[in-house]
Scaffold this motif. Structure first.
Motif, PDB file in Angstrom:
ATOM      1  N   ASN A  94      -6.361  -4.105  -7.670  1.00 32.95           N
ATOM      2  CA  ASN A  94      -5.947  -5.080  -6.318  1.00 32.95           C
ATOM      3  C   ASN A  94      -4.538  -5.028  -6.354  1.00 32.95           C
ATOM      4  OD1 ASN A  94      -8.644  -5.271  -5.753  1.00 32.95           O
ATOM      5  ND2 ASN A  94      -8.700  -7.425  -6.287  1.00 32.95           N
TER       6      ASN A  94
ATOM      7  N   CYS B   1      -3.158  -1.542  -5.476  1.00 32.71           N
ATOM      8  CA  CYS B   1      -3.479  -0.988  -4.280  1.00 32.71           C
ATOM      9  C   CYS B   1      -2.530  -1.786  -3.226  1.00 32.71           C
ATOM     10  CB  CYS B   1      -4.738  -1.256  -3.998  1.00 32.71           C
ATOM     11  SG  CYS B   1      -6.135  -0.213  -4.729  1.00 32.71           S
ATOM     12  N   GLU B   2      -2.306  -3.156  -3.490  1.00 24.19           N
ATOM     13  CA  GLU B   2      -1.176  -3.708  -2.776  1.00 24.19           C
ATOM     14  C   GLU B   2       0.366  -3.110  -2.790  1.00 24.19           C
ATOM     15  OE1 GLU B   2       1.057  -7.931  -2.695  1.00 24.19           O
ATOM     16  OE2 GLU B   2      -1.319  -8.283  -3.095  1.00 24.19           O
TER      17      GLU B   2
ATOM     18  N   SER C 267       0.221   0.193  -1.003  1.00 22.65           N
ATOM     19  CA  SER C 267       0.259   0.029   0.614  1.00 22.65           C
ATOM     20  C   SER C 267       1.592  -0.599   1.034  1.00 22.65           C
ATOM     21  CB  SER C 267      -0.876  -1.013   1.055  1.00 22.65           C
ATOM     22  OG  SER C 267      -2.289  -0.494   0.864  1.00 22.65           O
ATOM     23  N   ASP C 268       2.160  -1.308   0.376  1.00 22.56           N
ATOM     24  CA  ASP C 268       3.660  -1.760   0.544  1.00 22.56           C
ATOM     25  C   ASP C 268       4.397  -0.886   0.515  1.00 22.56           C
ATOM     26  OD1 ASP C 268       2.349  -4.633   0.728  1.00 22.56           O
ATOM     27  OD2 ASP C 268       3.399  -5.081  -1.108  1.00 22.56           O
TER      28      ASP C 268
ATOM     29  N   VAL D 167       1.569   1.154   4.876  1.00 14.67           N
ATOM     30  CA  VAL D 167       0.394   1.256   5.768  1.00 14.67           C
ATOM     31  C   VAL D 167      -0.715   0.385   4.975  1.00 14.67           C
ATOM     32  CG1 VAL D 167      -1.225   2.789   6.505  1.00 14.67           C
ATOM     33  CG2 VAL D 167       0.969   3.418   6.674  1.00 14.67           C
ATOM     34  N   LYS D 168      -1.523  -0.250   5.769  1.00 12.08           N
ATOM     35  CA  LYS D 168      -2.630  -0.921   5.040  1.00 12.08           C
ATOM     36  C   LYS D 168      -3.617  -0.071   5.067  1.00 12.08           C
ATOM     37  CE  LYS D 168      -0.783  -4.905   3.681  1.00 12.08           C
ATOM     38  NZ  LYS D 168      -0.518  -4.988   2.471  1.00 12.08           N
ATOM     39  N   GLN D 169      -4.475   0.197   4.081  1.00 15.77           N
ATOM     40  CA  GLN D 169      -5.814   0.978   4.346  1.00 15.77           C
ATOM     41  C   GLN D 169      -6.596   0.893   3.080  1.00 15.77           C
ATOM     42  OE1 GLN D 169      -3.734   5.183   3.705  1.00 15.77           O
ATOM     43  NE2 GLN D 169      -5.540   5.563   2.580  1.00 15.77           N
ATOM     44  N   ASN D 170      -7.781   1.167   2.980  1.00 14.74           N
ATOM     45  CA  ASN D 170      -8.790   1.131   2.062  1.00 14.74           C
ATOM     46  C   ASN D 170      -8.239   2.141   0.867  1.00 14.74           C
ATOM     47  OD1 ASN D 170     -10.418  -1.019   2.807  1.00 14.74           O
ATOM     48  ND2 ASN D 170     -11.698   0.089   3.670  1.00 14.74           N
TER      49      ASN D 170
END
Length: 79
Positions: free
Chosen positions: A7, A10-11, A14-15, A19-22
């Motif tokens: 987690n 992944c954060e 994304s940062d 872009v926030k994505q799965n």
């Protein structure tokens, strides 16, 4: 695989991408997530800062940096 490490990783990704994505553990950092070599270096620095570790150069192999799961497996040795 440690879910907290995944987690956090992944954060960070994304940062870095803005872009926030799965993101899943089988995603390729280059092909699926579009990270180039400079972004990979930035990711490693962010990982070291977030987890308060220093990753050995020998652990920064192409195999360890291929997928999200590869980085998580490498990080589990440090945490």
């Amino acid at each position: 695989m440690n879910k907290d490490i995944k987690n956090d990783l992944c954060e960070l990704i994304s940062d870095l991408r803005g872009v926030k994505q799965n993101i899943n553990e089988n995603d390729s950092l280059k092909k699926d997530l579009g990270l180039d070599s400079l972004m990979l270096v930035s990711l490693i620095v962010a990982i070291e800062e977030r987890f308060h570790i220093e990753i050995k150069d020998s652990d920064l192999s192409a195999e360890n940096l291929e997928t999200v799961g590869g980085i998580c497996a490498m990080l589990e040795k440090y945490i």
